[in-house]
Design an enzyme around this catalytic site. Sequence first.
Site, PDB file in Angstrom:
ATOM      1  N   ASP A 222      68.505  36.007  46.442  1.00 16.75           N
ATOM      2  CA  ASP A 222      68.082  35.560  46.807  1.00 16.75           C
ATOM      3  C   ASP A 222      68.718  34.021  48.281  1.00 16.75           C
ATOM      4  O   ASP A 222      67.786  33.508  49.377  1.00 16.75           O
ATOM      5  CB  ASP A 222      66.530  34.929  46.760  1.00 16.75           C
ATOM      6  CG  ASP A 222      66.339  36.765  46.305  1.00 16.75           C
ATOM      7  OD1 ASP A 222      66.384  37.596  46.826  1.00 16.75           O
ATOM      8  OD2 ASP A 222      64.338  36.878  45.801  1.00 16.75           O
TER       9      ASP A 222
ATOM     10  N   TYR B  23      66.996  41.651  31.959  1.00 18.74           N
ATOM     11  CA  TYR B  23      66.319  42.820  32.892  1.00 18.74           C
ATOM     12  C   TYR B  23      66.148  44.008  31.772  1.00 18.74           C
ATOM     13  O   TYR B  23      65.187  44.684  32.376  1.00 18.74           O
ATOM     14  CB  TYR B  23      66.836  43.253  33.900  1.00 18.74           C
ATOM     15  CG  TYR B  23      66.653  42.064  35.075  1.00 18.74           C
ATOM     16  CD1 TYR B  23      65.871  40.981  34.299  1.00 18.74           C
ATOM     17  CD2 TYR B  23      66.752  42.295  36.704  1.00 18.74           C
ATOM     18  CE1 TYR B  23      65.608  39.407  35.012  1.00 18.74           C
ATOM     19  CE2 TYR B  23      66.264  40.766  36.892  1.00 18.74           C
ATOM     20  CZ  TYR B  23      66.021  40.223  36.302  1.00 18.74           C
ATOM     21  OH  TYR B  23      65.566  38.901  37.813  1.00 18.74           O
TER      22      TYR B  23
ATOM     23  N   ASP C 105      74.888  27.071  37.454  1.00 19.70           N
ATOM     24  CA  ASP C 105      74.164  25.424  37.877  1.00 19.70           C
ATOM     25  C   ASP C 105      75.277  25.125  39.040  1.00 19.70           C
ATOM     26  O   ASP C 105      74.682  25.103  40.571  1.00 19.70           O
ATOM     27  CB  ASP C 105      73.531  24.495  36.778  1.00 19.70           C
ATOM     28  CG  ASP C 105      75.143  24.290  36.307  1.00 19.70           C
ATOM     29  OD1 ASP C 105      75.252  24.966  35.813  1.00 19.70           O
ATOM     30  OD2 ASP C 105      74.609  23.042  34.977  1.00 19.70           O
TER      31      ASP C 105
ATOM     32  N   ASP D  35      70.156  38.169  40.649  1.00 22.51           N
ATOM     33  CA  ASP D  35      68.865  38.569  41.107  1.00 22.51           C
ATOM     34  C   ASP D  35      68.723  36.891  41.994  1.00 22.51           C
ATOM     35  O   ASP D  35      68.217  36.670  43.201  1.00 22.51           O
ATOM     36  CB  ASP D  35      67.882  38.634  40.164  1.00 22.51           C
ATOM     37  CG  ASP D  35      66.622  38.972  40.610  1.00 22.51           C
ATOM     38  OD1 ASP D  35      66.088  39.145  41.943  1.00 22.51           O
ATOM     39  OD2 ASP D  35      65.420  39.246  40.319  1.00 22.51           O
TER      40      ASP D  35
ATOM     41  N   LYS E 240      77.133  31.100  32.580  1.00 20.63           N
ATOM     42  CA  LYS E 240      77.161  30.025  31.889  1.00 20.63           C
ATOM     43  C   LYS E 240      77.136  29.986  30.445  1.00 20.63           C
ATOM     44  O   LYS E 240      76.411  30.016  29.286  1.00 20.63           O
ATOM     45  CB  LYS E 240      75.750  29.738  31.838  1.00 20.63           C
ATOM     46  CG  LYS E 240      74.371  28.047  31.286  1.00 20.63           C
ATOM     47  CD  LYS E 240      75.042  27.177  33.039  1.00 20.63           C
ATOM     48  CE  LYS E 240      74.464  25.760  31.804  1.00 20.63           C
ATOM     49  NZ  LYS E 240      75.339  24.576  33.297  1.00 20.63           N
TER      50      LYS E 240
END
Length: 335
Positions: A229, A122, A201, A225, A169
């Site tokens: 959600d 980002y 995951d 992020d 990860k």
Amino acid sequence: MYEISMIRGDGIGPDLADSASSVLGAMGRLGAEFEIVPLDAGDGALKKTGKALPDETVSAIRNSDACLKAPVGESAADVIVVLRRMLDLYANIRPAKSYPGMNALRDDIDMVIVRENTEDLYTGKEFDLGDSAVALRIISEAASERIARHAFETAERRDGAKKVTCVHKSNVMRITDGLFASTCSRVAKEYDIRFEEMYVDACAMNLIRQPEKFDVIVTTNLFGDILSDESSQVVGGLGMAPAANIGDDFALFEPVHGAAFDIADSHIANPSSFLLSIKMMCDWLGAKHKDDACTNAGRRLESVIFDLVKSGVKTRDIGGDQNTAQFTQKIIDAL
């Protein structure tokens, strides 16, 4: 008396800002007094001034005790991303909690996602190479350490399981996520808090399969992020999802959802996400200033929203018949 800068935003933003201002005024009865400084930022400000984030808005925010930001439109990145970097708001905090009468997967979900807010993909360092494109993923030890400490301190303050789950990860991104994971593991040794690691995951799967098992999740910017959600939907949707952007000296609070232009000016928007952000603001101000009255006022506000929703007093988006003003007034009456 706290001075609160309030970005009124676009779309449903002004309706939510009016609701928040009314509730903040009513909280004076609980010993928490606020002076609201209304500010322009977003699409409307861009059209009027040529800047989505005008200089006078930035100045007013810097001079306030905290900022509340209603949702803005297409220029959101030019507002919230800029403010996060400008004010070094390195911790994005997203609670996900089951409320009664909501379409949550379970009624015992109570977690917080602590997301690093300044690095990762980002930073926007992308390069066009003609037939391909490259983005730089930046993870530093310093930023990883401070977000890890924020996560463990959050777990210490909560009444939950006293557990921090580091999500990464590192089996694929061995250097960047490896640094994040090893830093979190090192910091964990300084706290009497349970610590576990989980690949992103697997975490996405377990948020659906066993959401009640999570307490505090700490992760990087992009993963945070996405997962935050997902966690909002796990507890019934974005309408009850607040967020905080916290730095060492300043904090900004906002609803998670967007400006919802399709229902702008219809006065039916659910203000709960923004009002629960006020609760988070009261927690932060109360801790910073050792102000129990402010902390207790925030908890009272959350309790009122909880009780109203439980009794069936809800806005239309979550199965009720109240418009924004009616629901706000019910909260004020209960306060």
